[in-house]
Design an enzyme around this catalytic site. Structure first.
Site, PDB file in Angstrom:
ATOM      1  N   HIS A  98       0.860  -1.184   0.000  1.00  0.00           N
ATOM      2  CA  HIS A  98       0.000   0.000   0.000  1.00  0.00           C
ATOM      3  C   HIS A  98       0.900   1.238   0.000  1.00  0.00           C
ATOM      4  O   HIS A  98       2.143   1.122  -0.042  1.00  0.00           O
ATOM      5  CB  HIS A  98      -0.939  -0.016   1.210  1.00  0.00           C
ATOM      6  CG  HIS A  98      -0.239  -0.267   2.512  1.00  0.00           C
ATOM      7  ND1 HIS A  98       0.649   0.619   3.060  1.00  0.00           N
ATOM      8  CD2 HIS A  98      -0.279  -1.334   3.355  1.00  0.00           C
ATOM      9  CE1 HIS A  98       1.108   0.140   4.194  1.00  0.00           C
ATOM     10  NE2 HIS A  98       0.579  -1.053   4.400  1.00  0.00           N
ATOM     11  N   HIS A 122       4.042   1.363   2.172  1.00  0.00           N
ATOM     12  CA  HIS A 122       5.235   0.674   1.654  1.00  0.00           C
ATOM     13  C   HIS A 122       5.899   1.512   0.557  1.00  0.00           C
ATOM     14  O   HIS A 122       7.118   1.611   0.484  1.00  0.00           O
ATOM     15  CB  HIS A 122       4.841  -0.677   1.043  1.00  0.00           C
ATOM     16  CG  HIS A 122       4.298  -1.667   2.029  1.00  0.00           C
ATOM     17  ND1 HIS A 122       3.016  -2.132   1.984  1.00  0.00           N
ATOM     18  CD2 HIS A 122       4.888  -2.284   3.087  1.00  0.00           C
ATOM     19  CE1 HIS A 122       2.823  -3.000   2.954  1.00  0.00           C
ATOM     20  NE2 HIS A 122       3.943  -3.108   3.646  1.00  0.00           N
TER      21      HIS A 122
END
Ligand code: PAF
Length: 281
Positions: free
Chosen positions: A34, A37
């Protein structure tokens, strides 16, 4: 972007990068990527590092078989996101490869692993440190980046790196939130739209405590957090705590501190969520 499954090839890749004068940054993940990250990938790229991301759903850190089975796995989607984010190498090892010839060690993580997540998830942090050691062993990064959302994990990895003289520099980066304040997590995928709305209470509880931080007592701030959670139907609080920013041990008062941290864990529908914020004087 290079996709590497074989750990020995990851070691060779890393050595080749270094030979050409570049530093290697690693973002260890369990996939289901997501924006949190991707923010780590972006930060890793700054300073001209070559960036590797690892995706490995580590069985050693799950103390609940159902949680492991249901952990989202979406390698192709993740791969496309990483290509777009400018990642140079995706390391996606198999269990047999990453743990070949390896016997898990027991690390002395006390007292960091005896509070907060520790009692609720026995063995979890041992599993995390063991796999991070393996990832570092295979990829040999110069620097590794982790999100502050898993604040206790970050503190424990920093502790392991320091006590065991790991050469990797450990960097923590702020939690990325949705516009409404929900801390991004791969586990959020398992929340229904209604549960996602309910889950916003975690951030609200942290803010309720922050409103009293360094003004009321620590107990009052913790009570404000717990009462906020208790007022939301469908939420089962595991803990709400205010702790020392580095040791993560409970504090009785604010004396001598310029910062503290408020941390929460709660079950919302099928998912156990965690979040935290730094409280500043
Ligand atoms: O934070 C995670 O995703 C995992 O705990 C980590 C650090 C990749 C180890 O499996």
């Amino acid at each position: 972007m290079e996709l590497i499954v074989d750990p020995a090839r990851a070691t060779t890749w890393s050595a080749t990068q270094r030979r050409s004068g570049r530093k290697v940054a690693l973002v260890p993940t369990m996939g289901a990527l997501h924006a949190g990250h991707l923010a780590l990938v972006e930060a890793a790229r700054e300073g001209g590092n070559t960036v590797g991301v690892s995706i490995f759903v580590n069985p050693l850190q799950f103390n609940n078989a159902d949680d492991l089975a249901k952990y989202p796995r979406q390698l192709e989607q993740d791969r496309a996101l990483l290509e777009k984010a400018g990642c140079d190498m995706l390391f996606a090892p198999e269990k047999e490869g990453i743990f070949a010839g390896f016997t898990p060690q027991t690390y002395d993580l006390a007292p960091l692993d005896q509070v907060l997540e520790g009692p609720s998830r026995p063995g979890h942090f041992q599993g995390v440190v063991n796999v991070v050691e393996r990832l570092f062993f295979h990829v040999r990064p110069d620097v590794a980046l982790f999100g502050e959302k898993d604040r206790q994990q970050l503190a424990i990895i920093q502790h392991a790196a320091t006590t065991h003289h790991w050469p990797e520099r450990i960097v923590g980066l702020p939690t990325v939130r949705s516009a409404e304040g929900l801390a991004l997590s791969s586990r959020n995928q398992r929340l229904s739209p209604a549960e996602r709305t309910t889950a916003l209470v975690l951030y609200r509880s942290l803010q309720a405590a922050a409103a009293l931080a360094f003004k009321g007592t620590v107990t009052q701030a913790e009570e404000a957090g717990r009462n906020t959670l208790a007022a939301e139907p469908g939420v089962v609080t595991d803990y709400f705590a205010i702790a020392h920013p580095r040791t993560l041990q409970p504090i009785a008062d604010w004396n001598g501190l310029d910062e503290a941290v408020a941390l929460v864990a709660a079950q919302v529908g099928p998912v156990r969520l965690i979040d935290n914020i730094t409280l500043r004087r």
